[in-house]
Design a protein around this motif. Structure first.
Motif, mmCIF file in Angstrom:
data_model
loop_
_atom_site.group_PDB
_atom_site.id
_atom_site.type_symbol
_atom_site.label_atom_id
_atom_site.label_comp_id
_atom_site.label_asym_id
_atom_site.label_seq_id
_atom_site.Cartn_x
_atom_site.Cartn_y
_atom_site.Cartn_z
ATOM 1 N N THR A 1 -1.331 -2.848 -2.293
ATOM 2 C CA THR A 1 -0.915 -1.520 -2.735
ATOM 3 C C THR A 1 0.582 -1.282 -2.602
ATOM 4 O OG1 THR A 1 -1.500 -0.678 -0.533
ATOM 5 C CG2 THR A 1 -3.161 -0.485 -2.256
ATOM 6 N N ARG A 2 1.301 -2.244 -2.014
ATOM 7 C CA ARG A 2 2.764 -2.183 -2.034
ATOM 8 C C ARG A 2 3.251 -3.168 -3.100
ATOM 9 N NH1 ARG A 2 5.340 -3.758 3.272
ATOM 10 N NH2 ARG A 2 3.520 -5.102 3.546
ATOM 11 N N ILE A 3 3.855 -2.659 -4.142
ATOM 12 C CA ILE A 3 4.362 -3.491 -5.231
ATOM 13 C C ILE A 3 5.875 -3.589 -5.054
ATOM 14 C CG2 ILE A 3 4.389 -3.860 -7.702
ATOM 15 C CD1 ILE A 3 1.557 -3.526 -6.467
ATOM 16 N N ARG B 1 5.240 6.666 5.401
ATOM 17 C CA ARG B 1 3.853 6.477 5.828
ATOM 18 C C ARG B 1 2.977 5.964 4.699
ATOM 19 N NH1 ARG B 1 1.621 11.709 8.698
ATOM 20 N NH2 ARG B 1 -0.272 10.407 8.648
ATOM 21 N N ILE B 2 3.271 6.381 3.452
ATOM 22 C CA ILE B 2 2.443 5.890 2.340
ATOM 23 C C ILE B 2 2.628 4.391 2.133
ATOM 24 C CG2 ILE B 2 2.255 8.084 1.111
ATOM 25 C CD1 ILE B 2 4.488 6.997 -0.786
ATOM 26 N N ALA B 3 3.712 3.817 2.684
ATOM 27 C CA ALA B 3 3.943 2.378 2.590
ATOM 28 C C ALA B 3 3.493 1.627 3.833
ATOM 29 C CB ALA B 3 5.420 2.095 2.329
ATOM 30 N N GLY C 1 -5.551 -3.527 6.092
ATOM 31 C CA GLY C 1 -4.425 -4.201 5.463
ATOM 32 C C GLY C 1 -3.531 -3.217 4.728
ATOM 33 N N LYS C 2 -2.311 -3.638 4.509
ATOM 34 C CA LYS C 2 -1.365 -2.890 3.667
ATOM 35 C C LYS C 2 -0.511 -3.932 2.953
ATOM 36 C CE LYS C 2 0.242 1.081 2.250
ATOM 37 N NZ LYS C 2 -0.614 2.101 1.591
ATOM 38 N N SER C 3 -1.173 -4.706 2.125
ATOM 39 C CA SER C 3 -0.594 -5.930 1.606
ATOM 40 C C SER C 3 0.423 -5.669 0.501
ATOM 41 C CB SER C 3 -1.699 -6.845 1.098
ATOM 42 O OG SER C 3 -2.601 -7.149 2.149
ATOM 43 N N ALA C 4 1.348 -6.616 0.369
ATOM 44 C CA ALA C 4 2.436 -6.496 -0.596
ATOM 45 C C ALA C 4 2.293 -7.531 -1.702
ATOM 46 C CB ALA C 4 3.779 -6.668 0.105
ATOM 47 N N ALA C 5 2.590 -7.109 -2.921
ATOM 48 C CA ALA C 5 2.696 -8.004 -4.065
ATOM 49 C C ALA C 5 4.170 -8.069 -4.450
ATOM 50 C CB ALA C 5 1.864 -7.492 -5.232
ATOM 51 N N ILE C 6 4.753 -9.251 -4.363
ATOM 52 C CA ILE C 6 6.171 -9.435 -4.670
ATOM 53 C C ILE C 6 6.298 -9.917 -6.113
ATOM 54 C CG2 ILE C 6 8.252 -10.736 -4.103
ATOM 55 C CD1 ILE C 6 7.176 -10.993 -1.234
ATOM 56 N N VAL C 7 6.994 -9.140 -6.940
ATOM 57 C CA VAL C 7 7.205 -9.494 -8.341
ATOM 58 C C VAL C 7 8.630 -10.028 -8.490
ATOM 59 C CG1 VAL C 7 7.132 -8.710 -10.728
ATOM 60 C CG2 VAL C 7 5.603 -7.669 -9.035
ATOM 61 N N PHE D 1 -6.624 3.388 1.351
ATOM 62 C CA PHE D 1 -7.973 3.037 0.903
ATOM 63 C C PHE D 1 -8.393 3.875 -0.303
ATOM 64 C CE2 PHE D 1 -12.073 0.966 2.205
ATOM 65 C CZ PHE D 1 -11.517 -0.268 2.485
ATOM 66 N N GLY D 2 -7.540 3.868 -1.290
ATOM 67 C CA GLY D 2 -7.806 4.554 -2.543
ATOM 68 C C GLY D 2 -6.829 4.062 -3.594
ATOM 69 N N PRO D 3 -6.912 4.566 -4.823
ATOM 70 C CA PRO D 3 -6.081 4.055 -5.918
ATOM 71 C C PRO D 3 -4.669 4.648 -5.896
ATOM 72 C CG PRO D 3 -7.543 5.749 -6.747
ATOM 73 C CD PRO D 3 -7.893 5.569 -5.291
ATOM 74 N N VAL D 4 -3.937 4.322 -4.862
ATOM 75 C CA VAL D 4 -2.580 4.834 -4.683
ATOM 76 C C VAL D 4 -1.644 3.655 -4.422
ATOM 77 C CG1 VAL D 4 -1.066 6.348 -3.340
ATOM 78 C CG2 VAL D 4 -3.455 7.005 -3.741
ATOM 79 N N LEU D 5 -0.634 3.487 -5.275
ATOM 80 C CA LEU D 5 0.288 2.360 -5.193
ATOM 81 C C LEU D 5 1.704 2.842 -4.911
ATOM 82 C CD1 LEU D 5 -0.922 0.323 -8.311
ATOM 83 C CD2 LEU D 5 -1.882 0.372 -6.000
ATOM 84 N N SER D 6 2.449 2.064 -4.155
ATOM 85 C CA SER D 6 3.848 2.354 -3.858
ATOM 86 C C SER D 6 4.701 1.226 -4.421
ATOM 87 C CB SER D 6 4.066 2.459 -2.339
ATOM 88 O OG SER D 6 3.366 3.560 -1.805
ATOM 89 N N VAL D 7 5.669 1.568 -5.264
ATOM 90 C CA VAL D 7 6.576 0.564 -5.834
ATOM 91 C C VAL D 7 7.886 0.631 -5.056
ATOM 92 C CG1 VAL D 7 7.638 -0.350 -7.922
ATOM 93 C CG2 VAL D 7 5.463 0.899 -8.066
ATOM 94 N N ILE D 8 8.225 -0.489 -4.421
ATOM 95 C CA ILE D 8 9.319 -0.540 -3.445
ATOM 96 C C ILE D 8 10.384 -1.516 -3.940
ATOM 97 C CG2 ILE D 8 9.901 -1.073 -1.038
ATOM 98 C CD1 ILE D 8 6.915 -0.541 -0.380
#
Length: 484
Positions: A290-292, A381-383, A255-261, A388-395
């Protein structure tokens, strides 16, 4: 206390391995060997499949009534409930899951699965009569699919074993479990409880091993169905083998799931939620969001609050109850995450927190610094790739439509969340994002509901009646007798 083992669990008892090959279980915190267990070979898999095949073809288990099988699994559940703390500790020792998370999810959640599947099995339509379209009644039966190969990953080993073993055996199947080589210890404790509960010989067999062992199990002609959780790359290979053999298969993949704020979200509550949904199990979770995604108007506020919240999370010894982020499972995983952190910078993203190098105060263990990237383009690519580690991308996004577009712009479709004080707007977003599970101001896995992914996140579903049904074949019996 030694955790060494020298046998496999085959045919209802402890069986000597076919070779002297050994798996060394290494603590991700101390980098020291904490246990040695046999490494399964094709010969060991052959023995396990033969035991499962015999138990299915000749043994009592598939021929018991559902109520009789339920009674045995109830006994197992009671025994399991008494071992939750021991099970959690074993998983922390072998793969570094913070004990806080292990005692929240690594052992209680598997037990909750058992209880949930028991409830479902009691109400499941194992055999039902329906009126036929041509006038006569039709008996529709759910029969066991046969011998199941259950292949869990290392990140949540008991959780992913239970999602396969419990519905399989409740359905009347027999099972061969191949634990990941990093996490074989918890399966031995499970085997002891299965024996004590009175599960008949050969119904569950356990042989730990690596990729070659797993491939032999998947391709074995004695296996009727494969249930796998792991990477999408491995899932593709398994699906190809099963397709060639017309073997039943269910796959729970990446997965590469997104959280929409959304702008109206309660930011403090959102950050507390994201710290869990994005960084659970030190980021080693397929459902990790991990995609914020934050609007351009609110981007800096979300980024600053996220950085402040994550910076306060304690990183360190996974046996410390205060630890929130532990080590990566293996050195190769630590190196993989560090390469992605370097790649993100090469792609033009800005490190807002963390970066490469050991976390402060640590000089050993396979740790990485919790890292937050700002100014991320979803095409990077990071997005797009599962780290699978503690790495977050804010988009950043322009409006709600753009946020949904970005969330859906992924080869994966496993999970996601939206954060808002407007429940109706949140449900509208949830219906538009193409994932198998979704949360509005929360994320969880309810074991009464199906879990699985769209697109490259998998095939089939776990949990709920749908998850139990994955281990059955449907049979229609046409009869001229009146319905009873």
């Amino acid at each position: 206390m030694s955790h060494d083992r020298d046998t496999f669990f085959i045919g209802g008892g402890w069986a000597a391995p076919a070779s002297t090959d050994v798996l060394e279980v290494v603590s991700p915190h101390s980098e020291q060997v904490v246990a040695r267990v046999p490494e399964g070979t094709p010969a060991d898999i052959d023995a396990a499949v033969a035991a499962a095949r015999k138990a299915f073809d000749e043994g009592p288990w598939p021929r018991m009534s559902p109520e009789e099988r339920i009674a045995v699994v109830e006994a197992f559940s009671g025994l399991y409930a008494g071992k939750l703390a021991e099970m959690a500790d074993l998983i922390t020792i072998e793969m570094g899951s913070p004990t806080s998370f292990a005692n929240l999810a690594q052992s209680p959640a598997p037990w909750m699965q058992i209880e949930s599947f028991l409830t479902i099995a009691r109400e499941f339509p194992w055999e039902a009569t329906r009126p036929g379209a041509l006038g006569g009644p039709v008996v529709v039966r759910h029969e066991p699919v046969g011998v199941v190969a259950a292949i869990p990953p290392w990140n949540v080993p008991q959780f992913t074993i239970m999602s396969k073993v419990i519905p399989a055996i409740l359905a009347g199947c027999t099972v061969v479990v191949k634990p990941a080589p990093e996490t074989p210890l918890d399966a031995y404790l499970m085997a002891e409880l299965l024996m004590e509960a009175g599960v008949p010989e050969g119904v569950v067999n356990i042989v730990a091993g690596g990729r070659e062992t797993g491939e032999h199990l998947v391709s074995h002609p004695g296996v009727d169905k494969v249930a796998f959780t792991g990477s999408t790359a491995a899932g593709r290979k398994i699906a190809a083998i099963c397709g060639e053999q017309l073997k039943r298969v269910s796959l729970e993949l990446g997965g590469k799931s997104a959280a929409i704020v959304l702008d109206d979200a309660d930011l403090a509550a959102t950050i507390e939620g994201l710290k869990f949904t994005a960084l659970m199990n030190s980021g080693q979770a397929c459902v990790a969001q991990t995609r914020i995604l934050a609007s351009r108007a609110n981007y800096d506020n979300v980024l600053d609050a996220l950085v402040e919240g994550v910076a306060k999370m304690q990183v360190g010894d996974p046996m410390d109850p205060a630890t929130e982020i532990g080590p990566m499972v293996a050195q190769r995983q630590q190196e993989r995450v560090e390469k992605y952190i370097a790649l993100g910078q090469e792609e033009g993203a800005r490190v807002a927190l963390g970066g490469n190098g050991m976390p402060e105060g640590l000089d050993h263990g396979w740790y990485v610094r919790p890292t937050i990237f700002a100014d991320v383009d979803n095409r990077m690519r990071i997005a797009q790739e599962e780290i699978f580690g503690p790495v977050l991308s804010v988009i950043p996004f322009d409006d709600v439509d753009d946020a949904v577009r970005i969330a859906n712009d992924s080869e994966y479709g496993l999970a996601g969340t939206v954060w808002t004080t407007d429940d109706k707007a949140g449900l509208d977003v949830a219906r538009r994002v193409r994932t198998g599970t979704y949360g509005v101001n929360t994320y969880t896995m309810d074991f009464a509901a199906p879990f699985g992914g769209f697109k490259n996140s998998g095939v089939g579903r776990e949990f709920g009646p749908e998850g139990l049904g994955q281990f059955t074949e449907l049979k229609s019996i046409y009869t001229s007798l009146p319905a009873t």
